[in-house]
Design an enzyme around this catalytic site. Sequence first.
Site, PDB file in Angstrom:
ATOM      1  N   ARG A 173       0.926  -1.385  -0.158  1.00  0.00           N
ATOM      2  CA  ARG A 173       0.141  -0.051   0.213  1.00  0.00           C
ATOM      3  C   ARG A 173       0.906   1.249  -0.037  1.00  0.00           C
ATOM      4  NH1 ARG A 173      -5.383   0.179   2.411  1.00  0.00           N
ATOM      5  NH2 ARG A 173      -4.972   2.091   3.272  1.00  0.00           N
ATOM      6  N   ARG A 177       9.748   5.902  -3.322  1.00  0.00           N
ATOM      7  CA  ARG A 177      10.000   6.901  -4.329  1.00  0.00           C
ATOM      8  C   ARG A 177      11.283   7.145  -4.272  1.00  0.00           C
ATOM      9  NH1 ARG A 177       5.812  10.171  -2.385  1.00  0.00           N
ATOM     10  NH2 ARG A 177       3.712   9.410  -3.125  1.00  0.00           N
ATOM     11  N   ARG A 250      -9.905  -5.506  13.386  1.00  0.00           N
ATOM     12  CA  ARG A 250      -8.983  -4.797  14.459  1.00  0.00           C
ATOM     13  C   ARG A 250      -9.608  -3.642  14.766  1.00  0.00           C
ATOM     14  NH1 ARG A 250      -5.204  -7.121  17.125  1.00  0.00           N
ATOM     15  NH2 ARG A 250      -4.048  -4.885  17.272  1.00  0.00           N
ATOM     16  N   ARG A 281       0.530   5.999  16.674  1.00  0.00           N
ATOM     17  CA  ARG A 281       0.680   7.099  16.223  1.00  0.00           C
ATOM     18  C   ARG A 281       0.135   8.209  17.092  1.00  0.00           C
ATOM     19  NH1 ARG A 281      -2.303   6.112  10.242  1.00  0.00           N
ATOM     20  NH2 ARG A 281      -4.417   5.339  11.125  1.00  0.00           N
ATOM     21  N   GLU A 301      -3.031   6.979  19.462  1.00  0.00           N
ATOM     22  CA  GLU A 301      -3.818   5.790  18.619  1.00  0.00           C
ATOM     23  C   GLU A 301      -3.255   4.294  19.119  1.00  0.00           C
ATOM     24  OE1 GLU A 301      -4.795   6.933  14.644  1.00  0.00           O
ATOM     25  OE2 GLU A 301      -4.947   4.996  14.133  1.00  0.00           O
ATOM     26  N   TYR A 349     -12.239  -3.066   3.369  1.00  0.00           N
ATOM     27  CA  TYR A 349     -11.722  -1.998   3.990  1.00  0.00           C
ATOM     28  C   TYR A 349     -11.614  -0.943   2.918  1.00  0.00           C
ATOM     29  CZ  TYR A 349      -7.898   0.488   6.021  1.00  0.00           C
ATOM     30  OH  TYR A 349      -6.919   1.567   6.705  1.00  0.00           O
ATOM     31  N   ASP A 351     -11.537   2.758   1.266  1.00  0.00           N
ATOM     32  CA  ASP A 351     -11.113   4.007   1.587  1.00  0.00           C
ATOM     33  C   ASP A 351     -12.219   5.094   1.088  1.00  0.00           C
ATOM     34  OD1 ASP A 351      -8.507   3.663   1.995  1.00  0.00           O
ATOM     35  OD2 ASP A 351      -7.562   3.834   0.150  1.00  0.00           O
TER      36      ASP A 351
HETATM   37  N1  UDP Z   1       3.514   0.919   7.824  1.00  0.00           N
HETATM   38  C1  UDP Z   1       4.691   0.666   8.373  1.00  0.00           C
HETATM   39  N2  UDP Z   1       5.373   2.024   9.022  1.00  0.00           N
HETATM   40  C2  UDP Z   1       4.632   2.984   8.985  1.00  0.00           C
HETATM   41  C3  UDP Z   1       3.371   3.170   8.264  1.00  0.00           C
HETATM   42  C4  UDP Z   1       2.906   1.983   7.677  1.00  0.00           C
HETATM   43  O1  UDP Z   1       5.414  -0.320   8.606  1.00  0.00           O
HETATM   44  O2  UDP Z   1       5.103   3.879   9.553  1.00  0.00           O
HETATM   45  C5  UDP Z   1       2.836  -0.397   7.104  1.00  0.00           C
HETATM   46  C6  UDP Z   1       2.104  -0.964   8.287  1.00  0.00           C
HETATM   47  O3  UDP Z   1       2.172  -2.436   8.040  1.00  0.00           O
HETATM   48  C7  UDP Z   1       0.543  -0.593   7.770  1.00  0.00           C
HETATM   49  C8  UDP Z   1       0.764  -0.687   6.160  1.00  0.00           C
HETATM   50  O4  UDP Z   1       2.087  -0.270   6.123  1.00  0.00           O
HETATM   51  O5  UDP Z   1      -0.317  -1.684   8.200  1.00  0.00           O
HETATM   52  C9  UDP Z   1      -0.114   0.239   5.601  1.00  0.00           C
HETATM   53  O6  UDP Z   1      -0.135   1.479   6.033  1.00  0.00           O
HETATM   54  P1  UDP Z   1      -1.284   2.602   5.943  1.00  0.00           P
HETATM   55  O7  UDP Z   1      -0.771   3.737   6.272  1.00  0.00           O
HETATM   56  O8  UDP Z   1      -2.055   2.326   4.831  1.00  0.00           O
HETATM   57  O9  UDP Z   1      -2.276   2.096   6.992  1.00  0.00           O
HETATM   58  P2  UDP Z   1      -3.563   2.897   7.398  1.00  0.00           P
HETATM   59  O10 UDP Z   1      -3.353   4.390   7.670  1.00  0.00           O
HETATM   60  O11 UDP Z   1      -4.737   2.534   6.602  1.00  0.00           O
HETATM   61  O12 UDP Z   1      -3.628   2.253   8.906  1.00  0.00           O
END
Ligand code: UDP
Length: 369
Positions: A173, A177, A250, A281, A301, A349, A351
């Site tokens: 996801r 870059r 979850r 976070r 969170e 899930y 968006d």
């Molecule tokens: N992820 C990570 N480190 C970060 C942010 C995301 O390893 O700092 C990984 C983590 O496994 C997460 C996945 O990337 O479940 C997808 O992140 P996304 O931001 O899409 O998750 P959301 O914001 O939908 O919870």
Amino acid sequence: MNKKYDFLIVGAGLYGSIFAHEAKKAGKTCLIIDKRNHVGGNIYTEKIEDINVHKYGAHIFHTNNKEVWNYVNQFAEFNRYTNSPVANYHGEIYNLPFNMNTFNKMWGVITPAEAKKKIEEQQSANYIENPQNLEEQAINLVGVDIYEKLIKGYTEKQWGRPCNELPAFIIRRLPVRFTYDNNYFNADFQGIPVGGYTSMIERMLEGTEVKLNVNYLKDKEQWDMVADRVVYTGPIDSYFDYKFGVLEYRSVSFETEVLDMENFQGNAVVNYTDRETPYTRIIEHKHFEFGNQPKTVVSREYSVEWELGDEPYYPVNDEKNSALYEKYREAAEAESKVIFGGRLGEYKYYDMDKVIEVALQKVKEVLGK
Ligand code: UDP
């Protein structure tokens, strides 16, 4: 309760509100009900200290679909917010998603060629031809250092399971870059509705009758009598009284506090990527709207295991749950009067932009357009 409507819409979230708006526009009568004391579902925002607080988790609108973008812009003006989260690993700060700023901070590399070389070096010892799990996939993509500092701890906290037991697709996801670009999303359009998501939903619902604090499933038979058709956006398994078993999620718990300072962390989103910090976070809500209020509101969170009765957030689309959902989907098809939709109604899930797409498609189909 004896007035007849064309549609009874259960759930005043994004899906239900779009359905109501479009049905009303087509001359249909709708009643929308919700068990909560507010509209908006999980995109609900509430003003605290004049700051729009995302009560059920941060929502950043982003899409590549121009029609969807134009559609939401009818209901709100969107600001220029671009999501650029920062990762805090034991006090070391890195930019996300993984880009030249991250590589520079991690290894001191300056050019894309140097960064690629560094990742290749890290891969050569560990490269796995067909990555079978998130750990293998992550190391293939960005190497061991980034995996250890920015992925492993965060992911294990988020999903409550070790990375080598998680599907590889989750990590894909995130963009990787080789430019100095901290934009978290590869999306053509992005922003936050000025004034919050709640006013956007209220606009959608202008002229539609809304009843709050009502539990549809408790008095289902009576509610079903008020309309020809029902749009159900709650959890699909609850509609069928969990007769095939309980679908898993979850969940997230938020610790929100008002701080007597103007600026706590300098960014809307800071991910805590080490295993030791208990939360995943911290969201500082004012920065979604470039606020300059004298105080600030932050939410820590925590990712938590979901139990029946908790708020569902993330559907667990693993094999077991997908098979279970399939049974409910078949049962839903047999309910000809009822339309199941949205993240909970379809156990997907989604968006926000995808929810809008499917709601618009469904309402068209139902109205025979
Ligand atoms: N992820 C990570 N480190 C970060 C942010 C995301 O390893 O700092 C990984 C983590 O496994 C997460 C996945 O990337 O479940 C997808 O992140 P996304 O931001 O899409 O998750 P959301 O914001 O939908 O919870």
